[in-house]
Design a protein around this motif. Sequence first.
Motif, PDB file in Angstrom:
ATOM      1  N   LYS A  43       0.810  -1.218   0.000  1.00 57.24           N
ATOM      2  CA  LYS A  43       0.000   0.000   0.000  1.00 57.24           C
ATOM      3  C   LYS A  43       0.848   1.275   0.000  1.00 57.24           C
ATOM      4  N   GLY A  44       2.156   1.158   0.108  1.00 54.60           N
ATOM      5  CA  GLY A  44       3.015   2.342   0.159  1.00 54.60           C
ATOM      6  C   GLY A  44       2.979   3.054   1.492  1.00 54.60           C
ATOM      7  N   LEU A  45       2.571   2.344   2.555  1.00 54.97           N
ATOM      8  CA  LEU A  45       2.428   2.961   3.869  1.00 54.97           C
ATOM      9  C   LEU A  45       3.694   2.908   4.711  1.00 54.97           C
ATOM     10  N   VAL A  46       4.655   2.100   4.302  1.00 55.36           N
ATOM     11  CA  VAL A  46       5.966   2.093   4.956  1.00 55.36           C
ATOM     12  C   VAL A  46       7.004   2.494   3.911  1.00 55.36           C
ATOM     13  N   VAL A  47       7.879   3.411   4.296  1.00 57.16           N
ATOM     14  CA  VAL A  47       8.695   4.134   3.331  1.00 57.16           C
ATOM     15  C   VAL A  47      10.159   4.148   3.780  1.00 57.16           C
ATOM     16  N   PRO A  48      11.116   4.115   2.858  1.00 59.18           N
ATOM     17  CA  PRO A  48      12.521   4.223   3.241  1.00 59.18           C
ATOM     18  C   PRO A  48      12.781   5.441   4.129  1.00 59.18           C
ATOM     19  N   GLY A  49      13.548   5.216   5.191  1.00 56.33           N
ATOM     20  CA  GLY A  49      13.875   6.283   6.117  1.00 56.33           C
ATOM     21  C   GLY A  49      12.902   6.418   7.273  1.00 56.33           C
ATOM     22  N   ASP A  50      11.815   5.638   7.259  1.00 55.15           N
ATOM     23  CA  ASP A  50      10.807   5.693   8.320  1.00 55.15           C
ATOM     24  C   ASP A  50      11.331   5.107   9.628  1.00 55.15           C
ATOM     25  N   VAL A  51      10.659   5.505  10.729  1.00 50.89           N
ATOM     26  CA  VAL A  51      10.704   4.766  11.985  1.00 50.89           C
ATOM     27  C   VAL A  51       9.319   4.142  12.144  1.00 50.89           C
ATOM     28  N   ILE A  52       9.296   2.814  12.287  1.00 51.53           N
ATOM     29  CA  ILE A  52       8.052   2.046  12.283  1.00 51.53           C
ATOM     30  C   ILE A  52       8.030   1.118  13.495  1.00 51.53           C
ATOM     31  N   ILE A  53       6.896   1.048  14.177  1.00 48.82           N
ATOM     32  CA  ILE A  53       6.747   0.046  15.238  1.00 48.82           C
ATOM     33  C   ILE A  53       5.424  -0.691  15.056  1.00 48.82           C
ATOM     34  N   GLY A  54       5.363  -1.890  15.595  1.00 46.21           N
ATOM     35  CA  GLY A  54       4.124  -2.657  15.591  1.00 46.21           C
ATOM     36  C   GLY A  54       4.119  -3.611  16.766  1.00 46.21           C
ATOM     37  N   ALA A  55       2.933  -3.909  17.276  1.00 45.71           N
ATOM     38  CA  ALA A  55       2.839  -4.877  18.368  1.00 45.71           C
ATOM     39  C   ALA A  55       2.816  -6.287  17.791  1.00 45.71           C
ATOM     40  N   ASP A  56       3.831  -6.569  17.015  1.00 44.30           N
ATOM     41  CA  ASP A  56       4.032  -7.876  16.387  1.00 44.30           C
ATOM     42  C   ASP A  56       5.525  -7.993  16.126  1.00 44.30           C
ATOM     43  N   SER A  57       6.121  -9.073  16.568  1.00 48.82           N
ATOM     44  CA  SER A  57       7.584  -9.179  16.524  1.00 48.82           C
ATOM     45  C   SER A  57       8.164  -9.124  15.123  1.00 48.82           C
ATOM     46  N   HIS A  58       7.372  -9.511  14.130  1.00 51.62           N
ATOM     47  CA  HIS A  58       7.902  -9.541  12.764  1.00 51.62           C
ATOM     48  C   HIS A  58       7.730  -8.221  12.012  1.00 51.62           C
ATOM     49  N   THR A  59       7.470  -7.165  12.779  1.00 50.10           N
ATOM     50  CA  THR A  59       7.450  -5.820  12.205  1.00 50.10           C
ATOM     51  C   THR A  59       8.803  -5.467  11.600  1.00 50.10           C
ATOM     52  N   CYS A  60       9.848  -6.154  12.015  1.00 49.78           N
ATOM     53  CA  CYS A  60      11.185  -5.910  11.454  1.00 49.78           C
ATOM     54  C   CYS A  60      11.251  -6.191   9.953  1.00 49.78           C
ATOM     55  N   THR A  61      10.231  -6.822   9.394  1.00 54.44           N
ATOM     56  CA  THR A  61      10.150  -7.081   7.951  1.00 54.44           C
ATOM     57  C   THR A  61      10.403  -5.822   7.122  1.00 54.44           C
ATOM     58  N   HIS A  62       9.869  -4.686   7.572  1.00 54.67           N
ATOM     59  CA  HIS A  62       9.884  -3.466   6.771  1.00 54.67           C
ATOM     60  C   HIS A  62      11.272  -2.839   6.644  1.00 54.67           C
TER      61      HIS A  62
END
Length: 419
Positions: A109-128
């Motif tokens: 969807k283009g919602l995660v972008v290079p240079g972002d700081v991203i968190i999620g309550a799911d351990s595999h958020t590191c995918t991005h």
Amino acid sequence: MGQTITEKIFSDHVGHEVKAGEIIQCNIDMVIGNDITTPISIKAFEDSGVEKLANPDGFALVMDHFIPAKDIASANQAKISRDFAYKHNLKNYFDEKDMGIEHALLPEKGLVVPGDVIIGADSHTCTHGALGAFSTGMGSTDLSFAMITGGNWFKVPEAIKVVFTGKPGKHIYGKDLILEVIRLIGVDGALYKTLEFTGDTIAHLSMDDRFSLCNMAIEAGAKNGIVAVDDVTREFLADKDLARPSKEFYSDEDATYVQTLNIDVSKLDPVIAYPHLPSNGKSVTQAVTDDLEVDQVFIGSCTNGRLEDLRIAAKILDGKKVAQKTRLIITPATQKISLQAQKEGLVEIFINAGAVFSNPTCGACLGGYMGIIGKDERCVATTNRNFVGRMGDRSSEIYLANSAVAAASAITGKITDPR
């Protein structure tokens, strides 16, 4: 001294140079919730008395674990998130009408972008991190703090530099590379560190490979996995309506690393992680020698449920039949992937071979539904974890593998080398 990509991303967000070990408060570009962990975050958010999200466009709620609901409990759990999404008129709310596994859907969807700081309550958020972003899993209360404030506290992680060299051989993919890393350093070998994936091999890896690579950084204990942006990344993003301008960061030559790991990919065989740890990696040659019969094969999850995985499996399964005593379940990561698989005739190949082709869901991976394995059963899975009881009965066994190994094993009914 120079900086790593991760240090540069945090520096950009806080407005001054930071180094590994520093404790910082940082704005977050995208907070990701799902139907399992977000209800806890919602309760904490509502108990705080805050009425509005700090950054509503930077909050995505993806219903992906037990959707459609598998029972009354999961239906009621999902209702909490749905009610919250409707109450706050969430722009980035994805349910049955536009469903997908969060770590495949958001890049799509283009919602995660290079240079972002991203968190999620799911351990595999590191995918991005495959997109050159800092992305990590945190707890549900950490998520609620970000929902309330728009940011969170971080300890800037030290970095391990993983240098992949050589061109991957036939049926060697990102999954094999990360399983080899975990085999070498163990499940806690990168505890609270960045795994920065580099080397000339990276140019040979598709985005799907890179997502798989970063997805399992957590299985080595890493805080995040990351790959620098290159032409492959830019091509993947070219047709996306990106939520924010892309920012490309690159590690300096004199950046500090606590460890450097060198892996010659040209010498690598497909890697199979035996029960009951992702670090228990062995060559597929060893697995073939061990003559391991399998009751179920699962191809899917946020690790290997992408279009490339389905294409790989279909090429092997075309004109073949799944072994009589083996079940094959294939789960696409998003509806878009599912539609494309149908257009390309992949779904017909799967069904003619004797496979079940399901809706996008995390269900089988975490032993929730749509593929639970029974007492003493053995499963070859393209998922990310093979802990005791992860996909079903505690006596069952999970062997982690790439999509080619999985498809070939479904045909023979035993772990098979697809080459």
